[in-house]
Design a protein around this motif. Structure first.
Motif, PDB file in Angstrom:
ATOM      1  N   ILE A 281      -1.882 -13.126   0.403  1.00 55.62           N
ATOM      2  CA  ILE A 281      -1.627 -11.741   0.814  1.00 55.62           C
ATOM      3  C   ILE A 281      -2.605 -10.774   0.136  1.00 55.62           C
ATOM      4  CG2 ILE A 281       0.124  -9.882   0.776  1.00 55.62           C
ATOM      5  CD1 ILE A 281       2.181 -12.283   0.968  1.00 55.62           C
ATOM      6  N   GLU A 284      -5.560 -11.315   2.670  1.00 62.27           N
ATOM      7  CA  GLU A 284      -5.365 -11.084   4.107  1.00 62.27           C
ATOM      8  C   GLU A 284      -4.332 -10.015   4.395  1.00 62.27           C
ATOM      9  OE1 GLU A 284      -6.809 -13.127   6.576  1.00 62.27           O
ATOM     10  OE2 GLU A 284      -7.807 -14.551   5.264  1.00 62.27           O
ATOM     11  N   GLY A 285      -3.622  -9.537   3.390  1.00 61.41           N
ATOM     12  CA  GLY A 285      -2.575  -8.557   3.617  1.00 61.41           C
ATOM     13  C   GLY A 285      -1.434  -9.147   4.439  1.00 61.41           C
ATOM     14  N   PHE A 286      -0.713  -8.279   5.144  1.00 59.18           N
ATOM     15  CA  PHE A 286       0.453  -8.704   5.922  1.00 59.18           C
ATOM     16  C   PHE A 286       0.054  -9.569   7.125  1.00 59.18           C
ATOM     17  CE2 PHE A 286       4.102  -6.023   4.386  1.00 59.18           C
ATOM     18  CZ  PHE A 286       3.431  -5.443   3.329  1.00 59.18           C
TER      19      PHE A 286
ATOM     20  N   TYR B  94      -9.884   0.827  -6.105  1.00 58.18           N
ATOM     21  CA  TYR B  94      -8.908   0.416  -5.106  1.00 58.18           C
ATOM     22  C   TYR B  94      -8.418   1.615  -4.285  1.00 58.18           C
ATOM     23  CZ  TYR B  94      -8.440  -3.959  -7.783  1.00 58.18           C
ATOM     24  OH  TYR B  94      -8.660  -5.159  -8.418  1.00 58.18           O
ATOM     25  N   GLY B 229      -1.921  -4.953  -3.623  1.00 58.84           N
ATOM     26  CA  GLY B 229      -1.022  -5.143  -2.487  1.00 58.84           C
ATOM     27  C   GLY B 229      -0.252  -6.440  -2.450  1.00 58.84           C
ATOM     28  N   LYS B 243      -2.437   0.011  -1.683  1.00 63.09           N
ATOM     29  CA  LYS B 243      -3.244  -0.558  -0.600  1.00 63.09           C
ATOM     30  C   LYS B 243      -3.283   0.373   0.622  1.00 63.09           C
ATOM     31  CE  LYS B 243      -5.363  -4.515   0.463  1.00 63.09           C
ATOM     32  NZ  LYS B 243      -6.420  -5.114  -0.337  1.00 63.09           N
ATOM     33  N   ASP B 244      -2.124   0.841   1.052  1.00 67.35           N
ATOM     34  CA  ASP B 244      -2.078   1.744   2.216  1.00 67.35           C
ATOM     35  C   ASP B 244      -2.480   3.153   1.805  1.00 67.35           C
ATOM     36  OD1 ASP B 244      -0.972  -0.335   3.852  1.00 67.35           O
ATOM     37  OD2 ASP B 244       0.956   0.043   2.893  1.00 67.35           O
TER      38      ASP B 244
END
Lengths: 318, 273
Positions: A281, A284-286, B94, B229, B243-244
């Motif tokens: 993760i 590649e994240g979600f 980041y 994340g 992350k977002d």
């Protein structure tokens, strides 16, 4: 015409869904990709987002009776080559707060990870969750970096038997046991869990490890020693899944350095009925779940297999 | 070989600027951080003590970056006490960044405390783009005001205004940053608003900006561990701040019911502000 197309597409989708759907320890999953415990696992809103990202099931962070703050940062260190070292220290909101968090869980397949310092803790935690909309439990008997919890229990086959029996006697839901590399042979621990009534075994947890900064000479993790995850543990995890699945009757869930569909296939050939993702993760994240599912589906098609169960443990015959 | 920003890099403190009695700016050489976008942050390791998320501050030398720290807890105090030549470990930068609309002509920046750090980096960018900028610096009293001269220097090539507000009124406008903001908006119009600081202040900035239908971006802070994340200790609803974010626009902020209402403590429990 349009209606037919829609119907056909719907049907195709359902067929596709079936190729990856599995039943493991009585838990119906739409696909075999699970979120490994410790990653992303404290908020219902994040769980919902993971569900929309095609996760098959979510294992929560390990929940203890009382809230735990965990260790001071650095709690996670990135290593070269897709590996991580972590010593979070089982930080979690505790059974009360986490059961309120997921009390109105609409449809997300959640498995609650349990951790305790004695076998008395487990019934108290289960009591908070058993009436909620959850799939089951995973007992964390293998956290490598917290004294008196996790691995200290998981290194003692008699304690494992006692804890698994206690948990089983307090719930009708499926109980998975997560085992790791400790001082005692992982096979003995997996056998003890199997014989005590566990419905599945997850292998493996992170492996005790450390890293030292060469400029200052200081260990990087605040706890100095933590658990290694990611690509570097994969061959060890494959070996464990292979040996455990040959020696226990219950299904095995593979965990440890799965970064691609190829890794997922390898774990299944070794004997895993489902897989857990974590470190990937960070890269590649979600999107990791969907990507691996798509790769698995294409692999099955190419090999002419109708469903995943055909793949499980194929390497055992050689 | 491209540098892996996730691996801790050793940097050595080259200069230390005393901003107030409890706030210091620490400058160091690091090519990667020198190119950080406004709003991005570093994970800063104080060897043997703590690792903290810190917004990237401007530095006036090439290939350099800086961080600004307020002495508060164990980690920030250890960082505050660091001297020239001492080592820090950093990883990152980041997170996302403050976005600047191509047609923006005048913007309003509202900052409180060390929340000013990403806004100063943004101001430097706005200066490069020749976008007129009004910066509101909120502080409790004159003794706690910092970055007034820095901001002036950073914005030297463009038309700008710096407004200081102090809660006790011993310097600048009496009141908090949002009082000053409300006052400014009665007289001037802006294309957008940028804010960083205490969350309750930012919530108010959002409310005021919304009343004027102004687009707004806010840089949020949450308890952070991994920065990449995977741990979700920084989550706000379904978003990961590391992350977002850390920068969210008004559309996202209006959907985040937890914004200005709850944060999560080290255990992950929701705590009311």
């Amino acid at each position: 015409m349009l209606e037919w197309c829609k119907l056909l597409r719907g049907k195709r989708q359902r067929e596709h869904d079936r190729t990856l759907s599995i039943n493991i320890a009585g838990m119906e999953l739409r696909n075999p990709t699970m979120l490994a415990s410790g990653f992303l696992g404290i908020s219902q809103a994040i769980f919902n987002r993971l569900y929309n990202a095609d996760v098959g099931a979510i294992v929560s962070k390990s929940i203890s009776c009382e809230p735990m703050e965990g260790y001071r940062n650095p709690t996670a260190v990135c290593l070269e080559g897709g590996s991580y070292l972590n010593a979070v220290g089982l930080a979690n909101p505790g059974a009360d707060a986490f059961s309120s968090e997921i009390a109105s869980n609409p449809y997300v397949p959640i498995i609650v990870s349990l951790v305790g310092s004695s076998h008395d803790d487990f019934p108290k935690i289960i009591n908070k969750f058993d009436d909620l909309n959850i799939l089951g439990y995973e007992i964390n008997l293998s956290c490598p970096h917290v004294a008196k919890m996790g691995m200290e229990v998981g290194d003692d086959p008699d304690m494992v038997t006692k804890v698994v029996k206690t948990v089983k006697s307090h719930t009708l839901k499926p109980v998975v046991v997560k085992v790791g590399i400790g001082n005692v042979d992982i096979l003995d621990i997996a056998r003890a869990a199997n014989d005590a009534g566990a419905n599945a075994i997850t292998a493996i947890n992170t492996i005790r490890a450390m890293t030292i900064d060469i400029e200052s000479g200081i260990p990087v993790l605040s706890n100095k020693i933590g658990g290694l995850s990611g690509k570097s543990v994969k061959p060890i995890a494959i070996r464990c899944v292979y040996e455990i699945s040959k020696n226990v009757s219950v299904p095995v869930i593979g965990c440890g350095g799965i970064f691609s569909w190829e890794d997922a296939v390898e774990f299944m050939l070794a004997g895993a009925s489902a897989i857990q993702l974590g470190s990937v993760i960070g890269y590649e994240g979600f999107g990791a779940f969907q990507k691996i599912c798509l790769g698995l589906k294409r692999y099955l098609e190419r090999k002419g297999m109708k469903n995943l169960t055909e793949l499980v443990g194929l390497a055992h015959k050689y | 070989m491209p540098i892996n920003i996730n691996i801790i890099r050793s940097v050595f403190i080259e200069r230390v600027l005393n901003e107030t009695a409890s706030v210091k700016t620490i400058l160091f050489k690091d090519r990667v951080s020198s190119k950080a976008d406004p709003g991005q942050f570093l994970m800063v390791w104080i060897p043997g003590v703590e690792e903290l998320p810190m917004s990237v501050m401007v530095a006036d030398e090439e290939d350099s970056a800086a961080i600004t720290i307020r002495r508060k807890g164990i980690g920030s105090t250890a960082l505050f006490n660091k001297r020239i030549g001492e080592m820090l470990g950093i990883r990152g930068p980041y997170g996302n960044k403050f976005k600047i609309a191509p047609n923006a002509r005048t913007v309003l920046l509202v900052g409180g405390g060390t929340g000013l750090v990403p806004l100063i980096r943004l101001a430097a960018k706005l200066n490069e783009m020749r976008i007129c900028c009004t910066l509101i610096i909120g502080a409790s009293s004159k003794r706690e005001v910092f970055f007034e001269n820095t901001a002036d220097a950073v914005l030297s090539d463009t038309k700008h205004k710096i407004i200081v507000s102090t809660e006790n009124g011993d310097y600048g406008i009496k009141g908090n940053a949002t009082d000053a903001m409300a006052q400014v908006l009665k007289e001037e119009t802006f294309d957008s608003v940028y804010t960083c600081g205490p969350e309750l202040m930012m919530k108010k900035v959002l409310d005021i900006a919304s009343a004027y239908s102004l687009p707004i971006q806010a840089s949020l802070e949450r308890h952070m561990k991994c920065g990449i994340g995977i741990c979700a200790s920084c989550c706000i609803e379904d978003k990961l701040v590391c992350k977002d974010g850390t920068v969210f626009c008004e559309k996202q902020l209006s959907k985040l019911n937890e914004f200005g209402m709850f944060y999560r403590d080290k255990t992950g429990r929701k705590i009311v502000y």
